[in-house]
Design a protein around this motif. Sequence first.
Motif, mmCIF file in Angstrom:
data_model
loop_
_atom_site.group_PDB
_atom_site.id
_atom_site.type_symbol
_atom_site.label_atom_id
_atom_site.label_comp_id
_atom_site.label_asym_id
_atom_site.label_seq_id
_atom_site.Cartn_x
_atom_site.Cartn_y
_atom_site.Cartn_z
ATOM 1 N N ALA A 166 0.644 -1.178 -0.012
ATOM 2 C CA ALA A 166 0.062 -0.057 0.049
ATOM 3 C C ALA A 166 0.840 1.242 0.153
ATOM 4 O O ALA A 166 2.105 1.163 0.182
ATOM 5 C CB ALA A 166 -0.866 -0.058 1.128
ATOM 6 N N ALA A 167 0.427 2.472 -0.351
ATOM 7 C CA ALA A 167 1.067 3.612 -0.445
ATOM 8 C C ALA A 167 1.017 3.988 1.095
ATOM 9 O O ALA A 167 2.171 4.332 1.710
ATOM 10 C CB ALA A 167 0.410 4.784 -1.296
ATOM 11 N N ARG A 216 -6.156 9.279 4.224
ATOM 12 C CA ARG A 216 -6.662 8.499 5.409
ATOM 13 C C ARG A 216 -7.792 9.234 6.025
ATOM 14 O O ARG A 216 -7.704 10.651 6.506
ATOM 15 C CB ARG A 216 -5.639 8.164 6.040
ATOM 16 N N HIS A 220 -13.027 3.163 0.470
ATOM 17 C CA HIS A 220 -11.847 3.110 0.331
ATOM 18 C C HIS A 220 -11.269 2.230 -0.860
ATOM 19 O O HIS A 220 -10.607 1.015 -0.752
ATOM 20 C CB HIS A 220 -11.073 2.458 1.494
ATOM 21 N N ARG A 258 -4.076 -3.928 -10.111
ATOM 22 C CA ARG A 258 -3.188 -3.416 -8.913
ATOM 23 C C ARG A 258 -2.349 -4.614 -8.413
ATOM 24 O O ARG A 258 -1.123 -4.310 -8.168
ATOM 25 C CB ARG A 258 -4.296 -3.230 -7.729
HETATM 26 C C1 OXD Z 1 -2.946 2.492 -0.301
HETATM 27 C C2 OXD Z 1 -4.466 2.476 -0.128
HETATM 28 O O1 OXD Z 1 -2.381 2.108 -1.124
HETATM 29 O O2 OXD Z 1 -5.183 3.306 0.377
HETATM 30 O O3 OXD Z 1 -2.657 3.237 0.690
HETATM 31 O O4 OXD Z 1 -4.938 1.659 -0.977
#
Ligand code: OXD
Length: 327
Positions: free
Chosen positions: A74-75, A232, A280, A288
């Motif tokens: 995830a980022a 977030r 989300h 992905r």
């Molecule tokens: C991330 C997400 O990659 O929120 O952080 O999916």
Amino acid sequence: MNSKLRLVLCFPVEPRHVAQIAAVSPDVEVVDAGQERIATEILEADLFCGHAKVPVPWDDVVAAGRLRWIQSSAAGLDHCLVPSVIDSEIPVTSASGLFANQVAEQALTLLLGLLRDLPASLSQRDSRTFDRHPTRDLYGRTVGIVGLGGNGRRLAEVLAPLVKRIIATDMFPVDRPANVDALWPADQLDRLLRESDVVVLCIPLNAQTHGLIDAAALAKMKPGAVLINVARGQVVAETDLIDALRQGRLSGAGLDVTEVEPLPVESPLWSQPNVIITPHIGAQSARRVDDTTDFFCENLRRWLDGRPLRNLVDKRLGFPRREPIAG
Ligand code: OXD
């Protein structure tokens, strides 16, 4: 005795992804732990790639001293950047910027959906009512992007032809892209809030950004402004946001993320007419897992060769510094 490095995965890989990763080196044993087994498998890992959505005993992992690298799929890094990991020698790399196209599309979807009053059209569809209602323009507006990392930069590119002005804040206000009219340091947030018709949150969650958009910040926004959050949920003080929406101070909010996920059924956000909630999915894409696997394989080759890793995170900041890397 098994002398291979034990690489534990926890993202939704298929057997072909596992095979692709295993093909990087015969010295690596790949274990697909999934969410079910990650909390135990992580204790036996030399390397980890994924995003655990279940509690992981990070303090025990650090104390065991075996784990040598965390590659987040995830980022956002709130799932693994706990104090013991931050204080440890374990390098962390992220997927920052990898899904910037998708996140930008999500922000645009939420924004246009609010301005063109899509919720009203969707509810009319249920009653088969053809009732024309007022809409608003994005054209001619000022958009403020809070956090000009990979996602914020891509969003600016996508928005540039559609809006009058793009302004942004960032902790490292360097390399202002041509499509961003003004780039200010993070401490100029108030100015951005005052000047923007639309504010889009693209910042990571960390100690500095937790609850950043609270009642005081919301009060600085232009009357009738729109807030979009593709970062977030905990960056926004949700009860303050609900108050601002109810009082009509903000004309709408587009939220891909919420303070608690899944958003509880009793949350008043569900029944706010001027809110669009998506679950989300900003960084979701049919590509992905493929893209994450390609990125990880490249970083794994680098790790094995001792070359600089892509997206190496400054663990105190909670995101990779934007620095060109050689090779
Ligand atoms: C991330 C997400 O990659 O929120 O952080 O999916």
